[in-house]
Motif scaffolding. Sequence first.
Motif, PDB file in Angstrom:
ATOM      1  N   LEU A 123       6.014   7.946  -7.525  1.00  0.00           N
ATOM      2  CA  LEU A 123       4.853   7.088  -7.319  1.00  0.00           C
ATOM      3  C   LEU A 123       3.584   7.917  -7.204  1.00  0.00           C
ATOM      4  O   LEU A 123       2.534   7.541  -7.740  1.00  0.00           O
ATOM      5  N   TYR A 124       3.676   9.040  -6.513  1.00  0.00           N
ATOM      6  CA  TYR A 124       2.501   9.884  -6.339  1.00  0.00           C
ATOM      7  C   TYR A 124       2.193  10.710  -7.590  1.00  0.00           C
ATOM      8  O   TYR A 124       1.059  11.101  -7.814  1.00  0.00           O
ATOM      9  N   VAL A 133       2.319  -1.566 -11.175  1.00  0.00           N
ATOM     10  CA  VAL A 133       3.603  -2.264 -11.322  1.00  0.00           C
ATOM     11  C   VAL A 133       4.072  -2.813  -9.985  1.00  0.00           C
ATOM     12  O   VAL A 133       4.516  -3.961  -9.881  1.00  0.00           O
ATOM     13  N   LEU A 134       3.977  -1.983  -8.931  1.00  0.00           N
ATOM     14  CA  LEU A 134       4.449  -2.405  -7.614  1.00  0.00           C
ATOM     15  C   LEU A 134       3.579  -3.525  -7.036  1.00  0.00           C
ATOM     16  O   LEU A 134       4.101  -4.465  -6.421  1.00  0.00           O
ATOM     17  N   LYS A 135       2.289  -3.440  -7.213  1.00  0.00           N
ATOM     18  CA  LYS A 135       1.405  -4.498  -6.722  1.00  0.00           C
ATOM     19  C   LYS A 135       1.738  -5.825  -7.391  1.00  0.00           C
ATOM     20  O   LYS A 135       1.748  -6.883  -6.737  1.00  0.00           O
ATOM     21  N   HIS A 181       0.889  -1.154   0.000  1.00  0.00           N
ATOM     22  CA  HIS A 181       0.000   0.000   0.000  1.00  0.00           C
ATOM     23  C   HIS A 181       0.928   1.204   0.000  1.00  0.00           C
ATOM     24  O   HIS A 181       1.973   1.184   0.642  1.00  0.00           O
ATOM     25  N   THR A 182       0.586   2.235  -0.736  1.00  0.00           N
ATOM     26  CA  THR A 182       1.480   3.389  -0.817  1.00  0.00           C
ATOM     27  C   THR A 182       1.760   3.994   0.555  1.00  0.00           C
ATOM     28  O   THR A 182       2.885   4.411   0.848  1.00  0.00           O
ATOM     29  N   PHE A 206       6.850 -11.844  -3.542  1.00  0.00           N
ATOM     30  CA  PHE A 206       6.648 -11.653  -2.105  1.00  0.00           C
ATOM     31  C   PHE A 206       7.692 -12.399  -1.284  1.00  0.00           C
ATOM     32  O   PHE A 206       8.143 -11.932  -0.249  1.00  0.00           O
ATOM     33  N   TRP A 207       8.068 -13.598  -1.738  1.00  0.00           N
ATOM     34  CA  TRP A 207       9.037 -14.396  -0.993  1.00  0.00           C
ATOM     35  C   TRP A 207      10.356 -13.652  -0.831  1.00  0.00           C
ATOM     36  O   TRP A 207      11.025 -13.764   0.212  1.00  0.00           O
ATOM     37  N   VAL A 208      10.749 -12.860  -1.836  1.00  0.00           N
ATOM     38  CA  VAL A 208      11.982 -12.069  -1.743  1.00  0.00           C
ATOM     39  C   VAL A 208      11.843 -11.007  -0.649  1.00  0.00           C
ATOM     40  O   VAL A 208      12.749 -10.823   0.173  1.00  0.00           O
TER      41      VAL A 208
END
Length: 262
Positions: A164-165, A174-176, A123-124, A183-185
Amino acid sequence: MEEINLEDEETLPISTTPVISSLTFSEFMNEAFRFAIKPTLKEAIPFSWLTLIKTLGYALVLDFGLMTIALIIMGLVVGSSLDDQHQFKELLKTLSPLVLFFMVAILAPLLEETIFRLFLRFHTLTLFASILAGALFFIPRNEGVSLWIVSGVFAFIFLGLVGLYLQPEQATKVLKKFWEQHFWVLYYASVLIFGLAHISNYNLPVWKLTLLAPILVLPQILLGFILGYLRIRFGFVYAVLLHAFHNGILILPVILFKDLII
């Protein structure tokens, strides 16, 4: 720009998802170890309050069980000779018991969980909070050339957040996607960095710290696995609570028997 509600990050669907009213210790252990081996970013299943309270108890048992193993390994490898090099003794000498308890059992868990675990669900606002807390934590711990390097890294990250904003929809998408696929990283990185951040607790030469680092921070590494699991499976608050209980249980006897330790 779309209005962001931080509470949405932890909100669970109320509609057809059943509330699980029981979770056994063996189920908790099995799930926690499976998560540590293969971390996945999934929606948490809602539990009853009784189960959540029991889960914190399960987590404490697992936590102190693993910590006992880690301390035995530390004792066998490095012995008790490092006790005098631990900076905690200096805090015992300089801080009052109440201030020390507040810093260790309340402030430290909240700050460290914000840095190392809050961002695990993308989440931002949570990302910004983790980076800001990280800057407040790491920058004052450096000096000289390393201070400029660390400050530069955080300045670069903050510039990225500005971008980002400026392009919220594209960047967020892209980030999501990155969070979902890698996620494992992020999980393993949070565990490793959380552990290594505690290496500064020791007043030792750099070569000795480097050599002994895997052993010196083993308790924090193992704790990080459990805290990351709780953060994703149950929510950020439960990671903070376990961290606070962990630190509080450890610090109370130290404060009570302060004169024998110093």
